[in-house]
Motif scaffolding. Sequence first.
Motif, PDB file in Angstrom:
ATOM      1  N   VAL A  86       4.156  14.556 -16.796  1.00  0.00           N
ATOM      2  CA  VAL A  86       4.125  13.257 -17.468  1.00  0.00           C
ATOM      3  C   VAL A  86       2.736  12.648 -17.416  1.00  0.00           C
ATOM      4  N   SER A  87       2.505  11.685 -18.283  1.00  0.00           N
ATOM      5  CA  SER A  87       1.249  10.957 -18.322  1.00  0.00           C
ATOM      6  C   SER A  87       1.103  10.090 -17.077  1.00  0.00           C
ATOM      7  N   ASP A  88      -0.144   9.892 -16.648  1.00  0.00           N
ATOM      8  CA  ASP A  88      -0.394   9.012 -15.510  1.00  0.00           C
ATOM      9  C   ASP A  88       0.030   7.577 -15.810  1.00  0.00           C
ATOM     10  N   TYR A  89       0.204   7.265 -17.093  1.00  0.00           N
ATOM     11  CA  TYR A  89       0.646   5.916 -17.474  1.00  0.00           C
ATOM     12  C   TYR A  89       2.043   5.622 -16.921  1.00  0.00           C
ATOM     13  N   LEU A  90       2.835   6.675 -16.685  1.00  0.00           N
ATOM     14  CA  LEU A  90       4.176   6.462 -16.125  1.00  0.00           C
ATOM     15  C   LEU A  90       4.084   5.846 -14.729  1.00  0.00           C
ATOM     16  N   THR A  91       3.064   6.214 -13.971  1.00  0.00           N
ATOM     17  CA  THR A  91       2.872   5.610 -12.659  1.00  0.00           C
ATOM     18  C   THR A  91       2.694   4.104 -12.792  1.00  0.00           C
ATOM     19  N   LEU A  92       1.914   3.704 -13.778  1.00  0.00           N
ATOM     20  CA  LEU A  92       1.663   2.287 -14.005  1.00  0.00           C
ATOM     21  C   LEU A  92       2.946   1.541 -14.349  1.00  0.00           C
ATOM     22  N   ARG A 114       6.062  10.073  -5.216  1.00  0.00           N
ATOM     23  CA  ARG A 114       7.159  10.976  -4.854  1.00  0.00           C
ATOM     24  C   ARG A 114       8.248  10.966  -5.931  1.00  0.00           C
ATOM     25  N   ILE A 115       8.512   9.790  -6.486  1.00  0.00           N
ATOM     26  CA  ILE A 115       9.516   9.680  -7.552  1.00  0.00           C
ATOM     27  C   ILE A 115       9.086  10.481  -8.771  1.00  0.00           C
ATOM     28  N   ILE A 116       7.820  10.373  -9.145  1.00  0.00           N
ATOM     29  CA  ILE A 116       7.321  11.078 -10.321  1.00  0.00           C
ATOM     30  C   ILE A 116       7.272  12.585 -10.077  1.00  0.00           C
ATOM     31  N   GLU A 117       6.853  12.996  -8.899  1.00  0.00           N
ATOM     32  CA  GLU A 117       6.835  14.430  -8.577  1.00  0.00           C
ATOM     33  C   GLU A 117       8.237  15.014  -8.661  1.00  0.00           C
ATOM     34  N   ASN A 118       9.226  14.261  -8.194  1.00  0.00           N
ATOM     35  CA  ASN A 118      10.618  14.707  -8.283  1.00  0.00           C
ATOM     36  C   ASN A 118      11.051  14.812  -9.742  1.00  0.00           C
ATOM     37  N   ALA A 119      10.629  13.843 -10.563  1.00  0.00           N
ATOM     38  CA  ALA A 119      10.974  13.853 -11.987  1.00  0.00           C
ATOM     39  C   ALA A 119      10.349  15.043 -12.699  1.00  0.00           C
ATOM     40  N   GLU A 120       9.093  15.302 -12.416  1.00  0.00           N
ATOM     41  CA  GLU A 120       8.401  16.423 -13.059  1.00  0.00           C
ATOM     42  C   GLU A 120       9.058  17.751 -12.687  1.00  0.00           C
ATOM     43  N   SER A 180       0.806  -1.226   0.000  1.00  0.00           N
ATOM     44  CA  SER A 180       0.000   0.000   0.000  1.00  0.00           C
ATOM     45  C   SER A 180       0.834   1.268   0.000  1.00  0.00           C
ATOM     46  N   ASN A 181       2.102   1.177   0.409  1.00  0.00           N
ATOM     47  CA  ASN A 181       2.959   2.363   0.423  1.00  0.00           C
ATOM     48  C   ASN A 181       3.729   2.565  -0.885  1.00  0.00           C
ATOM     49  N   ASP A 182       3.709   1.542  -1.762  1.00  0.00           N
ATOM     50  CA  ASP A 182       4.481   1.654  -2.997  1.00  0.00           C
ATOM     51  C   ASP A 182       3.963   2.757  -3.909  1.00  0.00           C
ATOM     52  N   ILE A 183       2.634   2.923  -3.962  1.00  0.00           N
ATOM     53  CA  ILE A 183       2.063   3.965  -4.812  1.00  0.00           C
ATOM     54  C   ILE A 183       2.490   5.347  -4.334  1.00  0.00           C
ATOM     55  N   LEU A 184       2.621   5.518  -3.011  1.00  0.00           N
ATOM     56  CA  LEU A 184       3.078   6.795  -2.469  1.00  0.00           C
ATOM     57  C   LEU A 184       4.544   7.028  -2.816  1.00  0.00           C
TER      58      LEU A 184
END
Length: 283
Positions: free
Chosen positions: A88-94, A75-81, A67-71
């Motif tokens: 970025v597209s939400d597909y990157l989260t997937l 954070r990784i994607i927010e740092n990247a952006e 359950s904590n992996d999505i969080l």
Amino acid sequence: MKIIQIINNNVALVKKGGHEVFIVSKGIGFRKKKGQQVSEDEIEKMYILDSYEMLEHFSYLLSKSDSNDILLISRIIENAEEKLGIKVSDYLTLTLLDHLEFLLERAEKNQFIASPLIWDIRRFYPRHFELALESLQMIEKEKNLSIPSDEAASIALHFINFWDNKKSDRLLEMQTLSDIVSIIEKHYTFKIDESSTNFMRFSTHLQYFIQRIIKSELAQSEGNISLLYQQISQLYPEAFKAVQKIKIYIKHQFKADISMNEETYLMMHINRLTERIGKTDEI
């Protein structure tokens, strides 16, 4: 917004307008129930996916993930952006969540591979590689692991793929993907369900491999890969045989040789796909 389904402790599926979207809200699994309302000020992150298949895939991944992996991925994607100055597209989260799960699986078995692209990525995409190193450090801290820096190369490819708008020959890429899948199906004598979650995961990794072939970016093997190559070959003999057939196909179609690194990656991914055929309760 009305809650349709609680996915895990931190994620829920809600109805927003005419769309079903995923929301991240820490502890929502404890605070809320299906049918209750959630306000926008309670939401940390929202994901809107553009197809039913992506929605289904994402839901399945989230239900089986920590359950904590999505969080962590958020954070990784927010740092990247922030660092790349892009949205970025939400597909990157997937794709990153999928990558994280596979990385953790391999970490348990100490199956780390020296990426054949690490020096090229460092040279041509230094910002993306540094960003991937930061991401790797975040994963190490969260999971209390020690992971070789070579693994950052694979993470960097995800960022590069969403940042670089230049596309390879899509028709050739799709045909090559189809041909390789056909080789695997004939070797294992079964039909792969191309609408399945397992195939979607596999095809993402295969697309990166095909793009490197088309762009002539297949690198030479690292000297320390031979032992792991031998171990994987013995552990997954059918995947090894399938890769030998794929090698012949690539040699014939592209006049290119697959390195030992690429073979090892392929064997692991093919085994991961084929050992889960028919299994719907695990990834």
